[in-house]
Scaffold this active site. Structure first.
Site, short mmCIF file in Angstrom:
data_model
loop_
_atom_site.label_atom_id
_atom_site.label_comp_id
_atom_site.label_asym_id
_atom_site.label_seq_id
_atom_site.Cartn_x
_atom_site.Cartn_y
_atom_site.Cartn_z
N CYS A 1 0.82 -1.21 0.00
CA CYS A 1 0.00 0.00 0.00
C CYS A 1 0.85 1.26 0.00
CB CYS A 1 -0.94 0.01 1.20
SG CYS A 1 -0.09 -0.05 2.79
N GLU B 1 8.27 -1.36 11.30
CA GLU B 1 7.13 -2.29 11.19
C GLU B 1 7.60 -3.56 10.49
OE1 GLU B 1 5.22 -3.23 8.42
OE2 GLU B 1 5.99 -1.95 6.81
N SER C 1 -7.19 -5.64 7.87
CA SER C 1 -8.41 -5.62 8.67
C SER C 1 -8.23 -6.44 9.94
CB SER C 1 -9.59 -6.16 7.85
OG SER C 1 -9.83 -5.34 6.73
#
Length: 466
Positions: A50, A114, A194
């Site tokens: 992304c 991350e 999600s």
């Protein structure tokens, strides 16, 4: 060979630009083959997330390489070069290797340190391996980058504090509402992002979570894990009417919610505020939603301002990882220099073997009375002489190849032993082999695409026959 990376990321291009250059997952195998067939490209890996789209290539020459990569991007995405050139970065050789290590270890991420990017790079490498677009160079480089990143995360603990895009999204909602208690959260999509979002939501006190997904089974699996409710996309507007917070992350290529769709829902909400976070690329939520009354819309770029609490410790760990990266780069460059000597050594051994065979043939012609045993002894002794003569030069050139001016030493070595013809023959053979592999790969892709087309047409064909 030379290593080059070309790409766009969250630093060089806003999400409105990046979403134009997102590879659909099902298109990646074809894109890899197309990139591999690009002029001068020997090996390639495509990393798409992304926050970035990057093309890693090993090329036989740097001349015009940047031009060929821009042309590939232009043709694949059907976007003129003028619209993306200012956002595109291109790194070569050591800078490209350094960039890969920083990306894999999370130092180049929006959220410093991350770990999700490590898995994404690993998966991209495995996919390239599966479709045979990598070779000795990238097989070693990417394995080294992944291994180093794992060790860096373990040794420095850079990822111990929960900071990620999904975490930042949840923190943003907490800042606006203060608490998730009694707030109705609607998650659109049931993928990895999600799942991470739901994890952080429940950890922050959310107990009224609804997961909406195109596939009910996946939504149920995710909702059950976090004591939520599952639903399908056809009921999205009903859930939207009740929601306080919407977090969307799907793989859709178009907007999941448009301004027109939400407009009618807002009338029934009676001025209740609607907090919306879009963490998908391409975006799920129409940007015009942010202009509507009582709607507070944030996209993935807005999340950069959220991450602050744990950055100081991560920055300290990042300094240690940078040192680890420099050591890894030195190790890889030393290995790659010795890799470059392999064709020269092979050419020298082949030439020596040919000379030995010619000498043996001449000996048998001049001394036809020699029996099989005598010839065998002579062959073994003369072969031993040849190998002993080659041993020291080979050891020395391997050592010299790893030094600062190793390339010059290898070229001089090839000239001293007059290996230019053998090396040229090897190069031609390798090019012919790559051409055969590329043609075979294209044929496989055509067959796969044809099979998909036939499969998708099967019901209609059966109906037509009936």
């Amino acid at each position: 060979m030379h290593i080059v990376v070309a790409g766009l990321n969250y630093r060089t291009a806003p999400v409105s630009i990046r979403e134009k250059f997102a590879f659909a997952q099902g298109e990646l195998p074809l894109a890899l083959q197309e990139l591999k067939s690009t002029k001068c490209v020997m090996e390639c890996v495509i990393v798409g997330t992304c926050n970035r789209t990057e093309l890693y290539v090993a090329v036989d020459t740097q001349n015009m390489c940047a031009h060929h990569l821009r042309t590939f991007i232009e043709k694949w995405f059907k976007v003129p070069k003028e619209q993306f050139s200012e956002h595109l970065y291109i790194y070569e050789n050591q800078a490209a290797i350094n960039h890969l290590f920083r990306v894999t270890s999370g130092l180049d991420s929006m959220i410093l340190g991350e770990t999700q990017i490590l898995g994404q790079v690993r998966d991209a490498f495995f996919l390239a391996q599966e479709h045979k677009t990598t070779g000795v160079l990238f097989n070693t480089l990417f394995k080294q980058a992944v291994t180093m990143a794992k060790r860096a995360h373990t040794d420095t603990g850079i990822n111990e504090n929960p900071v990620s895009v999904s975490y930042a999204a949840v923190e943003l909602g907490k800042r606006i509402f203060g608490s998730y208690e009694n707030k109705k959260v609607l998650i659109i999509g049931a993928g990895k992002m999600s799942e991470l979002t739901a994890k952080h939501l429940t950890a922050s006190g959310a107990n009224k979570v609804t997961v909406v997904n195109r596939t009910l089974g996946r939504a149920q699996e995710l909702a059950e894990r976090f004591r939520g409710v599952a639903s399908t996309m056809d009921k999205l507007m009903l859930h939207l009417e009740e929601a306080d917070i919407v977090i969307s992350s799907t793989g859709s290529t178009g907007y999941v919610l448009t301004a027109e769709m939400v407009s009618s829902v807002l009338q029934r909400r009676r001025s209740r505020p609607l907090f919306m976070i879009d963490i998908a690329v391409p975006r799920d939520l129409d940007p015009r939603l942010g202009d509507m009354p009582n709607v507070y819309l944030y996209d993935i770029d807005n999340l950069q301002s959220i991450v602050s609490a744990h950055l100081e410790e991560r920055q300290k760990a990042a300094v240690k990882i940078e040192e680890m990266i420099q050591a890894e780069i030195v190790a890889f460059e030393q290995w790659s220099k010795t890799l470059g000597i392999a064709p020269v050594i092979q050419a020298l051994q082949a030439k020596a073997s040919a000379i030995h065979e010619e000498t043996m043939d001449s000996l048998m012609n001049k001394l036809p009375e020699l029996d099989e045993r005598e010839l065998k002894v002579i062959r073994k002794l003369t072969k031993s002489i040849v190998n002993q003569m080659l041993r020291d030069p080979i050891v020395r050139i391997k050592e010299m190849a790893a030094e600062r001016n190793g390339d010059e030493a290898v070229d001089l070595f090839a000239k001293i032993f007059a290996l230019e013809e053998q090396l040229e023959g090897q190069k031609r053979a390798e090019q012919e082999q790559r051409q055969r592999e590329a043609e075979a790969a294209q044929e496989r892709m055509k067959d796969e695409l044809l099979a998909k087309v036939r499969s998708s047409n099967a019901p209609s064909e059966a109906w037509a026959k009936a």
